[in-house]
Design a protein around this motif. Structure first.
Motif, mmCIF file in Angstrom:
data_model
loop_
_atom_site.group_PDB
_atom_site.id
_atom_site.type_symbol
_atom_site.label_atom_id
_atom_site.label_comp_id
_atom_site.label_asym_id
_atom_site.label_seq_id
_atom_site.Cartn_x
_atom_site.Cartn_y
_atom_site.Cartn_z
ATOM 1 N N MET A 1 22.641 6.246 17.423
ATOM 2 C CA MET A 1 22.348 7.200 18.525
ATOM 3 C C MET A 1 23.491 8.122 18.672
ATOM 4 N N ILE B 1 17.789 11.734 22.948
ATOM 5 C CA ILE B 1 17.588 11.003 21.736
ATOM 6 C C ILE B 1 16.282 11.190 20.847
ATOM 7 N N PHE C 1 15.434 4.558 25.055
ATOM 8 C CA PHE C 1 16.934 4.499 24.340
ATOM 9 C C PHE C 1 18.049 4.432 25.147
#
Length: 177
Positions: free
Chosen positions: A121, A170, A100
């Motif tokens: 995100m 995340i 991520f």
């Protein structure tokens, strides 16, 4: 009628969804949208912040879009935070090696379920900040520089998250309900 006044309008030219997503006019005083949704919070909130807070040029747009997504759903699809998390969980099932941090740094070149991943995100991070800190803490992240020059420094100060633990953060956020 618009054409007779010299205005040319074609929703097909605005975007692939064939409607105008919206924009602010008259120095931030008027918000217009062709979404047929009088509650288009996503578009309104981003423009409101830009036009009503000082130093709009110093705002980090992914975080502004993250705040807009957190409060108004994703701009193109109206997906809620829970729906977005589910989509990211499904992406993890298809691609368990996804990084991520790397995806965030790709900016608009990264997409999960046709969403710009770094906006989503950013919404996950905004949710965490509001829940664990305060709404006012979001402003430090919003003002991370036009290019995000101080994004990770500010994120470290607010949530103790930097590039070394961004991916794990995340992951944790998308698995939370």
């Amino acid at each position: 009628m618009l054409k007779s006044y010299g205005f040319l309008y074609s929703a097909r030219q605005c975007n692939f969804l064939c409607y105008d997503l919206g924009f602010t006019d008259n120095g931030g005083q008027i918000y217009m949208t062709g979404t047929n949704n009088e509650n288009y919070i996503f578009g309104y909130l981003g423009d409101y912040l830009y036009h009503n807070l000082p130093n709009g040029e110093g705002m980090y747009w992914p975080i502004v879009q993250g705040v807009s997504t957190y409060y108004g759903g994703y701009g193109l699809t109206y997906d809620s935070m829970e729906e977005l998390k589910e989509q990211f969980r499904n992406e993890l099932l298809k691609n368990p090696t996804i990084d991520f941090l790397e995806e965030f740094k790709k900016e608009r070149k990264s997409s999960v379920n046709r969403h710009f991943s770094y906006y989503v995100m950013s919404a996950f991070l905004c949710e965490e900040i509001v829940n664990k800190k305060s709404f006012n803490s979001l402003f430090a992240l919003i003002y991370s520089g036009n290019e995000g020059e101080s994004f990770f420094q500010n994120l470290k100060t607010i949530l103790n998250v930097d590039e070394t633990n961004f991916h794990e953060t995340i992951l944790r956020l998308i698995k939370s309900k």
